[in-house]
Design a protein around this motif. Structure first.
Motif, PDB file in Angstrom:
ATOM      1  N   GLU A  85      13.332 -25.100 -28.623  1.00  0.00           N
ATOM      2  CA  GLU A  85      13.921 -25.371 -27.355  1.00  0.00           C
ATOM      3  C   GLU A  85      13.318 -24.698 -26.180  1.00  0.00           C
ATOM      4  O   GLU A  85      13.478 -25.460 -25.014  1.00  0.00           O
ATOM      5  CB  GLU A  85      15.482 -24.832 -27.502  1.00  0.00           C
ATOM      6  N   ARG A 139      10.498 -27.061 -25.248  1.00  0.00           N
ATOM      7  CA  ARG A 139      11.063 -28.205 -24.363  1.00  0.00           C
ATOM      8  C   ARG A 139      11.445 -27.927 -23.035  1.00  0.00           C
ATOM      9  O   ARG A 139      11.287 -28.901 -22.409  1.00  0.00           O
ATOM     10  CB  ARG A 139      12.178 -29.009 -25.333  1.00  0.00           C
ATOM     11  N   PRO A 155       6.903 -29.241 -21.388  1.00  0.00           N
ATOM     12  CA  PRO A 155       7.232 -30.731 -21.984  1.00  0.00           C
ATOM     13  C   PRO A 155       5.840 -31.256 -22.163  1.00  0.00           C
ATOM     14  O   PRO A 155       5.751 -32.248 -22.833  1.00  0.00           O
ATOM     15  CB  PRO A 155       8.036 -31.260 -20.848  1.00  0.00           C
TER      16      PRO A 155
END
Length: 430
Positions: free
Chosen positions: A332, A335, A339
């Motif tokens: 997480e 992300r 990215p």
């Protein structure tokens, strides 16, 4: 605002101010004509922007500084002679006069040595934490003398990712600065100031220059931290170097420069007096490297991910450290902050002994055995014996840097060729 790729080529340089040269020239001059007495006085007093002596500022180096500040979203930058000069200057500037720095123990080896052994000789002490993303552990170390939290945005060689925003919030609640080393991802993959970091340091030797041909470093400052908040007496004390005693005008860095106080102090006190100056030629090479930063890093990230995935299925490889794999506990965070990928370095643990590691390293044909990262060439090294040798054994083991660990920095070669080279070397080592 222009895109990152456009700024990487154009930011910080105006051809009309440099003889219409399309490429930033190398100003190989130790000093510059002051013009006349009044202009010279204004330059020396800092009342006029310009160049007088290359130990403090140089037009080629200035172009690099302006470009790096633009790419990181900072208010200013100072280029220095190496990445460790950048780290040391930033930590000393924050901690001078008896301050303490909170940092994880999984930093690059020379940073651990500086914090744990060398900077204490100058009255600056470190409080190490095992997990800098554990806010309770970090909070427990904050005391009246704490000046900054220092961490790497992507740790080397574990590739653990820093959770910047909550850490910045915690630090700022206590009037403490957050200083981060953004060398591994470069500003192409992460701009820490946008997430709350106050100061960013780089070894420009690595991905920014990108060709293993120029040593350099940089300090970049944001403009949101209050250096006059009472924790930093060096910023509120009146200083001769930025004052005019003839006119009876006395200033502190916080008074005179406000939110730019940190980067001004780096240049005026640290660069000018300690003198780890970036050479104009090295600055030129870094500027050339920056022009292709997005293209280089994006390819290296794609290749690193492919190689990391393949290593998870390679015999004798027992663990792969690459937070960009997509199945790690930090999925997480990756992300959120990364990215476009976490960078070009990865590490892996093999079974057997240190003898197997040596045979793997000696058996590769495309990888260069070089203690560097971010090069156009792919590099291999055994961190426990090379880059982290000065780290105490307990901290090395806690960071996963054992005798069986191998670090890779992925370059621009065909990833299939690199995979084949690794697999033949690993197979032959057993």
């Amino acid at each position: 605002m222009s895109s990152f790729a456009t700024q990487a080529v154009h930011a910080g340089y105006d051809p009309s101010e440099n003889g219409r040269a399309a490429v930033p020239p190398i100003y190989a001059s130790a000093a510059f004509d002051l013009g006349d007495a009044l202009r010279g006085d204004a330059l020396a007093a800092g009342e006029l922007d310009g160049f007088e002596y290359s130990r403090v500022a140089n037009p080629t180096v200035d172009a690099l500084e302006r470009r790096l500040a633009a790419l990181e979203g900072g208010v200013g930058a100072v280029a220095v002679g190496s990445g460790m000069a950048a780290v040391t200057y930033a930590l000393m500037c924050a901690g001078e006069g008896g301050g303490r720095i909170i940092a994880p123990s999984n930093l690059y080896g020379a940073s651990v040595d500086a914090l744990g052994d060398f900077l204490p000789q100058f009255g600056i002490h470190a409080d190490f934490v095992r997990n800098v993303n554990d806010l309770e552990e970090v909070a427990s170390k904050i005391g009246p003398d704490t000046r900054a939290v220092f961490a790497e945005t992507v740790a080397n060689p574990s590739t653990e990712v820093l959770d910047i925003e909550p850490l910045a919030k915690l630090a700022h609640e206590h009037g403490v600065a957050l200083i981060v080393d953004n060398t591994v991802p470069t500003p192409y993959l992460l701009r820490p100031i946008e997430h709350g970091a106050d100061v960013v340091v780089h070894s420009t030797t690595k991905g920014i220059t990108g060709h293993g041909n120029a040593i350099g470093g940089a300090v970049v400052s944001g403009d949101s931290f209050d250096w006059g908040n009472g924790r930093f007496p060096q910023f509120t004390a009146r200083q001769q170097v930025i004052s005019d005693d003839r006119a009876g005008e006395w200033h502190s860095f916080a008074e005179k420069y406000g939110r730019e106080a940190f980067i001004k102090r780096i240049r005026i006190k640290y660069l000018r007096t300690f003198g780890a100056v970036a050479s104009p030629f090295n600055a030129y090479l870094s500027l050339v490297g920056l022009e292709t930063l997005p293209q280089r890093v994006s390819r290296q990230v794609d290749s690193a991910r492919r190689i990391a995935e393949r290593l998870t299925r390679t015999p004798h490889v027992v663990k792969v450290n690459y937070s960009g794999l997509g199945n790690t506990p930090q999925f997480e965070l990756v992300r959120k902050y990364f990215p476009d990928g976490v960078g070009q370095i990865l590490s892996f643990l093999v079974d057997g002994s240190a003898d197997n590691v040596r045979r793997i390293i000696d058996g590769t044909k495309l990888f260069s055995y070089v203690p560097n990262i971010g090069d156009a060439r792919s590099l291999i090294v055994d961190p426990a014996h090379i880059t982290h040798r000065e780290v105490p054994a307990e901290a090395r083991v806690a960071a996963g840097v054992t005798d069986n660990l191998i670090r890779l920095s992925i370059g621009l070669e065909d990833p299939d060729d690199l995979i084949a080279d690794l697999e033949q070397a690993i197979a032959a080592a057993y």
